[in-house]
Scaffold this motif. Structure first.
Motif, PDB file in Angstrom:
ATOM      1  N   SER A  26     -13.746  -0.650   5.468  1.00 29.61           N
ATOM      2  CA  SER A  26     -14.051  -1.664   4.440  1.00 29.61           C
ATOM      3  C   SER A  26     -13.713  -3.075   4.905  1.00 29.61           C
ATOM      4  N   GLN A  27     -13.029  -3.230   6.031  1.00 26.99           N
ATOM      5  CA  GLN A  27     -12.780  -4.554   6.605  1.00 26.99           C
ATOM      6  C   GLN A  27     -14.031  -5.105   7.287  1.00 26.99           C
ATOM      7  N   TYR A  28     -15.047  -4.263   7.501  1.00 28.86           N
ATOM      8  CA  TYR A  28     -16.272  -4.681   8.177  1.00 28.86           C
ATOM      9  C   TYR A  28     -17.470  -4.806   7.240  1.00 28.86           C
ATOM     10  N   VAL A  29     -17.496  -3.982   6.188  1.00 30.32           N
ATOM     11  CA  VAL A  29     -18.639  -3.966   5.270  1.00 30.32           C
ATOM     12  C   VAL A  29     -18.111  -3.896   3.837  1.00 30.32           C
ATOM     13  N   ARG A  30     -18.605  -4.828   2.990  1.00 29.23           N
ATOM     14  CA  ARG A  30     -18.218  -4.842   1.575  1.00 29.23           C
ATOM     15  C   ARG A  30     -19.185  -3.970   0.784  1.00 29.23           C
ATOM     16  N   LEU A  31     -18.675  -2.888   0.228  1.00 23.64           N
ATOM     17  CA  LEU A  31     -19.484  -2.010  -0.606  1.00 23.64           C
ATOM     18  C   LEU A  31     -18.837  -1.924  -1.984  1.00 23.64           C
ATOM     19  N   SER A  32     -19.637  -1.728  -3.022  1.00 21.70           N
ATOM     20  CA  SER A  32     -19.091  -1.649  -4.373  1.00 21.70           C
ATOM     21  C   SER A  32     -18.308  -0.357  -4.588  1.00 21.70           C
ATOM     22  N   THR A  33     -18.648   0.681  -3.854  1.00 23.14           N
ATOM     23  CA  THR A  33     -17.953   1.968  -3.906  1.00 23.14           C
ATOM     24  C   THR A  33     -17.527   2.318  -2.490  1.00 23.14           C
ATOM     25  N   ALA A  60     -35.005   0.950   6.784  1.00 23.30           N
ATOM     26  CA  ALA A  60     -33.733   0.389   7.225  1.00 23.30           C
ATOM     27  C   ALA A  60     -33.481  -0.832   6.362  1.00 23.30           C
ATOM     28  N   TYR A  61     -32.249  -0.994   5.931  1.00 24.99           N
ATOM     29  CA  TYR A  61     -31.912  -2.111   5.054  1.00 24.99           C
ATOM     30  C   TYR A  61     -31.124  -3.155   5.818  1.00 24.99           C
ATOM     31  N   ASN A  62     -31.420  -4.419   5.524  1.00 26.68           N
ATOM     32  CA  ASN A  62     -30.730  -5.543   6.135  1.00 26.68           C
ATOM     33  C   ASN A  62     -29.465  -5.800   5.316  1.00 26.68           C
ATOM     34  N   ILE A  63     -28.312  -5.425   5.874  1.00 30.88           N
ATOM     35  CA  ILE A  63     -27.062  -5.546   5.126  1.00 30.88           C
ATOM     36  C   ILE A  63     -26.184  -6.690   5.640  1.00 30.88           C
ATOM     37  N   ARG A  64     -26.792  -7.703   6.231  1.00 29.60           N
ATOM     38  CA  ARG A  64     -26.008  -8.858   6.713  1.00 29.60           C
ATOM     39  C   ARG A  64     -25.187  -9.476   5.601  1.00 29.60           C
ATOM     40  N   ALA A  65     -25.714  -9.507   4.380  1.00 30.10           N
ATOM     41  CA  ALA A  65     -24.993 -10.100   3.246  1.00 30.10           C
ATOM     42  C   ALA A  65     -23.746  -9.285   2.882  1.00 30.10           C
ATOM     43  N   LEU A  66     -23.679  -8.025   3.317  1.00 31.04           N
ATOM     44  CA  LEU A  66     -22.533  -7.177   3.013  1.00 31.04           C
ATOM     45  C   LEU A  66     -21.491  -7.167   4.129  1.00 31.04           C
ATOM     46  N   ALA A  67     -21.830  -7.741   5.274  1.00 31.94           N
ATOM     47  CA  ALA A  67     -20.918  -7.767   6.420  1.00 31.94           C
ATOM     48  C   ALA A  67     -19.802  -8.775   6.161  1.00 31.94           C
ATOM     49  N   THR A  68     -18.593  -8.428   6.547  1.00 29.85           N
ATOM     50  CA  THR A  68     -17.460  -9.328   6.336  1.00 29.85           C
ATOM     51  C   THR A  68     -17.338 -10.378   7.439  1.00 29.85           C
ATOM     52  N   HIS A  69     -18.025 -10.176   8.558  1.00 28.54           N
ATOM     53  CA  HIS A  69     -18.014 -11.127   9.671  1.00 28.54           C
ATOM     54  C   HIS A  69     -19.464 -11.449  10.030  1.00 28.54           C
ATOM     55  N   PRO A  70     -19.726 -12.659  10.558  1.00 26.93           N
ATOM     56  CA  PRO A  70     -21.107 -13.000  10.921  1.00 26.93           C
ATOM     57  C   PRO A  70     -21.694 -12.002  11.924  1.00 26.93           C
ATOM     58  N   THR A  71     -22.935 -11.610  11.683  1.00 23.87           N
ATOM     59  CA  THR A  71     -23.628 -10.670  12.562  1.00 23.87           C
ATOM     60  C   THR A  71     -24.973 -11.225  12.973  1.00 23.87           C
ATOM     61  N   TYR A  86     -25.400  -0.037  11.793  1.00 27.45           N
ATOM     62  CA  TYR A  86     -25.321  -0.707  13.086  1.00 27.45           C
ATOM     63  C   TYR A  86     -25.173  -2.190  12.800  1.00 27.45           C
ATOM     64  N   LEU A  87     -24.001  -2.751  13.136  1.00 27.43           N
ATOM     65  CA  LEU A  87     -23.749  -4.172  12.951  1.00 27.43           C
ATOM     66  C   LEU A  87     -23.580  -4.792  14.327  1.00 27.43           C
ATOM     67  N   GLU A  88     -24.511  -5.645  14.700  1.00 19.28           N
ATOM     68  CA  GLU A  88     -24.521  -6.266  16.026  1.00 19.28           C
ATOM     69  C   GLU A  88     -23.901  -7.651  15.911  1.00 19.28           C
ATOM     70  N   TYR A  89     -22.758  -7.846  16.593  1.00 21.47           N
ATOM     71  CA  TYR A  89     -22.056  -9.124  16.539  1.00 21.47           C
ATOM     72  C   TYR A  89     -22.445 -10.048  17.689  1.00 21.47           C
TER      73      TYR A  89
END
Length: 138
Positions: free
Chosen positions: A15-22, A105-116, A132-135
């Motif tokens: 959860s330090q990498y991706v913000r999810l509601s659950t 595939a969904y673009n989850i950049r808005a849910l990432a806790t760090h810029p990707t 897959y989060l590419e930094y």
């Protein structure tokens, strides 16, 4: 001697990498670099890629935040080296499918806790997802 890096299974750390509601009910993830540094004596050259690869289980209600994100429109493949040995065959297949035009595939950049540069969530089944989060990428 080449050794596999440890896979993290901590949902709290994920959860330090991706913000999810659950929170996921289970997670496996790895922060990986290419070229890989499995020798313990340093990276053999510049790091071309840094990415988080994750396989998570979410209750159907938790997946709604992911599915509310825009579909990923690009067809840029996930580098094959990021289809890690610890991923199941269906999870590897999901990463492979992410590069096919028209795949889900969904673009989850808005849910990432760090810029990707890219952040993808690909459904494997109703409750299983591969992310897959590419930094860093060339």
């Amino acid at each position: 001697m080449r050794t596999e890096p440890p896979i993290n299974t901590s949902v709290a750390e994920f959860s330090q990498y991706v913000r999810l509601s659950t929170l996921p009910t289970a997670s496996r993830f790895e922060l990986a670099t290419l070229p890989e540094n499995n020798t313990g004596i340093g990276v053999p050259g510049p790091t071309d890629y840094v990415a988080l690869i994750a396989a998570i289980k979410l209750p159907a209600s938790g997946a709604s935040l992911i599915t509310s994100q825009p579909r990923f429109a690009e067809s840029t493949p996930v580098p094959e080296a990021f289809r890690r040995a610890w991923l199941s065959a269906p999870e590897k297949d999901a990463l492979r499918r992410a590069s096919i035009q028209g795949s889900v595939a969904y673009n989850i950049r808005a849910l990432a806790t760090h810029p990707t540069k890219r952040a993808l969530a690909i459904p494997v089944s109703a409750e299983e997802w591969v992310l897959y989060l590419e930094y860093v990428a060339p």
